[in-house]
Write an enzyme that holds these catalytic residues in place. Structure first.
Site, PDB file in Angstrom:
ATOM      1  N   ASP A  64      64.612   8.308 -28.261  1.00  0.00           N
ATOM      2  CA  ASP A  64      63.294   7.686 -28.193  1.00  0.00           C
ATOM      3  C   ASP A  64      63.375   6.487 -27.245  1.00  0.00           C
ATOM      4  O   ASP A  64      63.981   5.465 -27.574  1.00  0.00           O
ATOM      5  CB  ASP A  64      62.918   7.239 -29.623  1.00  0.00           C
ATOM      6  CG  ASP A  64      61.470   6.807 -29.724  1.00  0.00           C
ATOM      7  OD1 ASP A  64      60.843   6.557 -28.682  1.00  0.00           O
ATOM      8  OD2 ASP A  64      60.986   6.698 -30.875  1.00  0.00           O
ATOM      9  N   LEU A  65      62.796   6.638 -26.073  1.00  0.00           N
ATOM     10  CA  LEU A  65      62.876   5.565 -25.069  1.00  0.00           C
ATOM     11  C   LEU A  65      62.068   4.345 -25.511  1.00  0.00           C
ATOM     12  O   LEU A  65      61.015   4.474 -26.135  1.00  0.00           O
ATOM     13  CB  LEU A  65      62.334   6.071 -23.728  1.00  0.00           C
ATOM     14  CG  LEU A  65      63.243   6.842 -22.769  1.00  0.00           C
ATOM     15  CD1 LEU A  65      64.657   7.033 -23.287  1.00  0.00           C
ATOM     16  CD2 LEU A  65      62.637   8.119 -22.302  1.00  0.00           C
ATOM     17  N   TYR A  69      56.395   3.534 -20.713  1.00  0.00           N
ATOM     18  CA  TYR A  69      55.597   3.243 -19.515  1.00  0.00           C
ATOM     19  C   TYR A  69      55.950   1.867 -18.945  1.00  0.00           C
ATOM     20  O   TYR A  69      56.050   1.696 -17.722  1.00  0.00           O
ATOM     21  CB  TYR A  69      54.096   3.275 -19.832  1.00  0.00           C
ATOM     22  CG  TYR A  69      53.509   4.649 -20.147  1.00  0.00           C
ATOM     23  CD1 TYR A  69      54.282   5.798 -20.184  1.00  0.00           C
ATOM     24  CD2 TYR A  69      52.134   4.779 -20.403  1.00  0.00           C
ATOM     25  CE1 TYR A  69      53.725   7.039 -20.485  1.00  0.00           C
ATOM     26  CE2 TYR A  69      51.568   6.013 -20.700  1.00  0.00           C
ATOM     27  CZ  TYR A  69      52.365   7.134 -20.746  1.00  0.00           C
ATOM     28  OH  TYR A  69      51.800   8.351 -21.035  1.00  0.00           O
ATOM     29  N   ARG A 101      55.554  -8.163 -26.740  1.00  0.00           N
ATOM     30  CA  ARG A 101      55.477  -7.958 -28.199  1.00  0.00           C
ATOM     31  C   ARG A 101      55.831  -9.229 -28.951  1.00  0.00           C
ATOM     32  O   ARG A 101      55.235  -9.540 -29.981  1.00  0.00           O
ATOM     33  CB  ARG A 101      56.399  -6.807 -28.627  1.00  0.00           C
ATOM     34  CG  ARG A 101      55.829  -5.475 -28.200  1.00  0.00           C
ATOM     35  CD  ARG A 101      56.622  -4.296 -28.693  1.00  0.00           C
ATOM     36  NE  ARG A 101      56.352  -3.163 -27.811  1.00  0.00           N
ATOM     37  CZ  ARG A 101      56.712  -1.909 -28.034  1.00  0.00           C
ATOM     38  NH1 ARG A 101      57.396  -1.611 -29.141  1.00  0.00           N
ATOM     39  NH2 ARG A 101      56.417  -0.949 -27.183  1.00  0.00           N
ATOM     40  N   ASP A 156      58.167  10.480 -24.085  1.00  0.00           N
ATOM     41  CA  ASP A 156      59.268   9.533 -24.279  1.00  0.00           C
ATOM     42  C   ASP A 156      60.212   9.868 -25.424  1.00  0.00           C
ATOM     43  O   ASP A 156      61.066   9.062 -25.774  1.00  0.00           O
ATOM     44  CB  ASP A 156      58.716   8.114 -24.463  1.00  0.00           C
ATOM     45  CG  ASP A 156      57.870   7.995 -25.723  1.00  0.00           C
ATOM     46  OD1 ASP A 156      57.493   9.024 -26.300  1.00  0.00           O
ATOM     47  OD2 ASP A 156      57.583   6.853 -26.116  1.00  0.00           O
ATOM     48  N   GLU A 157      60.065  11.050 -26.005  1.00  0.00           N
ATOM     49  CA  GLU A 157      60.970  11.432 -27.086  1.00  0.00           C
ATOM     50  C   GLU A 157      61.531  12.823 -26.845  1.00  0.00           C
ATOM     51  O   GLU A 157      60.838  13.692 -26.310  1.00  0.00           O
ATOM     52  CB  GLU A 157      60.237  11.414 -28.437  1.00  0.00           C
ATOM     53  CG  GLU A 157      59.761  10.037 -28.855  1.00  0.00           C
ATOM     54  CD  GLU A 157      59.086  10.043 -30.217  1.00  0.00           C
ATOM     55  OE1 GLU A 157      59.372  10.938 -31.039  1.00  0.00           O
ATOM     56  OE2 GLU A 157      58.265   9.144 -30.445  1.00  0.00           O
TER      57      GLU A 157
END
Length: 482
Positions: A64-65, A69, A101, A156-157
């Site tokens: 999982d990146l 984006y 975040r 992305d996974e």
DNA sequence: TGGGGTTAT
DNA sequence: ATAACCC
């Protein structure tokens, strides 16, 4: 081993797979060694391997990146590194880097709220997915070098079934290097690893493979991400998120219940979506434990046997779904959303834009779409149930023009799509659309028929005289018509 | 909420 | 063609 029998999942497959206790005893390191070795029996399952009994011994890695984006944007624009960065689509910040975040920006936050929370936020437009898509496939292709069994989930996974790789390493382990017997990354719950338990050993080797995958993704593509290692897709996915950014976690079977018990609502269970959650809540089911203990009969009546049985198994951490190799995409689509589109001319212009991009993509792919679909969203107060589509076959004379840039394929395509449009939208009446999307599907590889080539009339043969290393052929029976 | 994807019915 | 799921 390429066994034939597919239905032998129950008993009696005598391919024992015991490890030499002596080897493992010496392997110790910092890890405790206890108990006798367990033998695990192997049986084939959809080309993958599952246990002879009912407890799974597959080794699945979920990759999982991190904020994918945003990472791609920081590679494209290195000057953005270190700054809080958000990726914007229309008025939404769809994802953001970790600097953002920390400052309170969340995924899918409105641009207004994000800027309010974080005035220094840098925004880049991410409506064109081209570079994300390309990078996404590079990651998948890299993972396919480890094992061909890679399933994509979004951009992305990826799930990778590394069972066979693990088996290979388990057997190669035999003679020399015991220093490899150390877990890579976190162990969920800090559970102690028992090197005499062959299931633990496999997962430990899985954690090493996961580390190699993340290293390769970083070294070759410059991307960081998390990985989770477990005995099925559900658990690997859940465990990959436990240490967040750029870390990995392995789940030992004894901690499965803790992991699924750590979810505070059934909605967090992958496979239980919006609709099912609504219906479960109406039954008074809110927690994973509620679902585990709910009457299977009533659940089946409420959701249908298929969904009921599947999700109730999920609630116990059980997931026998195979990692299905994704291969090339099944469809290509481009969409655009907007405040208002209320005339046919306006719609046609937008459709032409979407189509132009799609034709480029489909041309690069090499395969030919045989179906085209138009999707619309009508303006309405209720958000969820409102997309309509019409699809039709693409006429063969149009398909043939695809790829050969010379001829105008736009005009006939636009004509077809506008027919679909008028089939859905009464253009003599006022209308208000908020989304248009065009999708190519039913992709077929190019005239693969060796018809016309000599190969079509020959079939490979090994039965002939010489073993000179040259390939031999026999003449094939062939009907000549058509 | 965006701009994508998948499979099942 | 839609409905559900995933990111």
């Amino acid at each position: 081993p390429e066994e034939e029998e597919d239905e032998d999942e129950e008993e009696e497959d005598e391919e024992e797979d015991a490890m030499d206790p002596q080897l493992l005893g010496a392997a110790g390191g910092s890890l405790r060694v206890t108990g006798p070795l367990e033998a695990v029996r192997l049986a084939p399952f959809h080309g993958q391997v599952v246990p002879a009994g009912s407890s799974s011994y597959r080794v699945i890695v979920h990759v999982d990146l991190d904020c994918f984006y945003a990472q791609v944007e920081m590679i494209s624009h290195p000057e953005l590194k270190g700054k809080p960065l958000g990726v914007q689509q229309k008025y939404l910040v769809v994802t953001c880097n970790y600097e953002a975040r920390k400052l309170g920006v969340k995924k899918l936050m409105s641009v207004r709220d994000a800027k309010e929370k974080c005035p220094q936020l840098v925004l880049v437009n991410g409506e064109d997915l081209t570079r994300y898509r390309e990078m996404s496939y590079k990651v998948t292709e890299l993972l396919e070098e480890f094992s061909p069994v890679v399933e994509r989930l979004g951009f992305d996974e990826n799930f990778v079934d590394v069972t066979q790789m693990v088996e290979k390493r388990l057997h190669q382990l035999q003679s020399d290097d015991y220093s490899v017997l150390t877990v890579s990354g976190h162990v969920y719950n800090n559970q102690s690893v028992n090197l005499n338990d062959v299931l633990h050993l496999r997962l430990l080797i899985g954690s090493q493979i996961a580390a190699e995958m993340r290293e390769a993704i970083f070294n070759q593509l410059g991307l960081t991400g998390c990985a989770g290692v477990a005995s099925n897709k559900l658990l690997s996915k859940l465990v990959s998120g436990t240490f967040k950014p750029n870390q990995q976690t392995v789940l030992m079977p004894e901690s499965s219940q803790d992991l699924i018990g750590s979810l505070d609502h059934i909605k967090q269970m992958p496979g239980i979506g919006y609709k099912t959650t609504q219906r479960l809540e109406s039954l008074g089911i809110n927690s994973v434990h509620d679902l585990q203990t709910f009457s299977p009969e009533i659940l089946e009546k409420e959701l249908g046997i298929s969904v009921a049985q599947r999700i109730q198994k999920l609630s116990f951490g059980e997931d026998n779904s195979p990692v299905t190799p994704s291969g090339p995409p099944q469809s290509f689509s481009e969409e655009d959303s907007f405040k208002k589109c209320s005339s046919e001319v306006e719609a046609k212009k937008k459709i032409e834009e979407l189509l132009a991009s799609l034709l480029n993509r489909v041309c690069k792919d090499g395969r030919k779409p045989h179906t085209i679909r138009l999707i619309i969203r009508r303006f309405s107060s209720d958000r969820h149930v409102n997309r309509e589509s019409r699809q039709c076959p693409i006429p063969s004379h149009v398909i043939q023009k695809l790829g050969t840039g010379n001829y105008d394929v736009m005009t006939p395509m636009v004509d077809i799509i506008m027919k679909l449009f008028r089939n859905m939208v009464n253009v003599k009446m006022p209308f208000h659309l908020t989304l248009l999307s065009v999708c190519f599907s039913n992709l077929k590889s190019l005239p693969t028929s060796k018809k016309g080539s000599i190969e079509f009339y020959l079939t490979p043969s090994s039965s002939t005289t010489s073993h000179s290393g040259k390939r031999t052929y026999k003449l094939k029976d062939t009907h000549m018509e058509e």
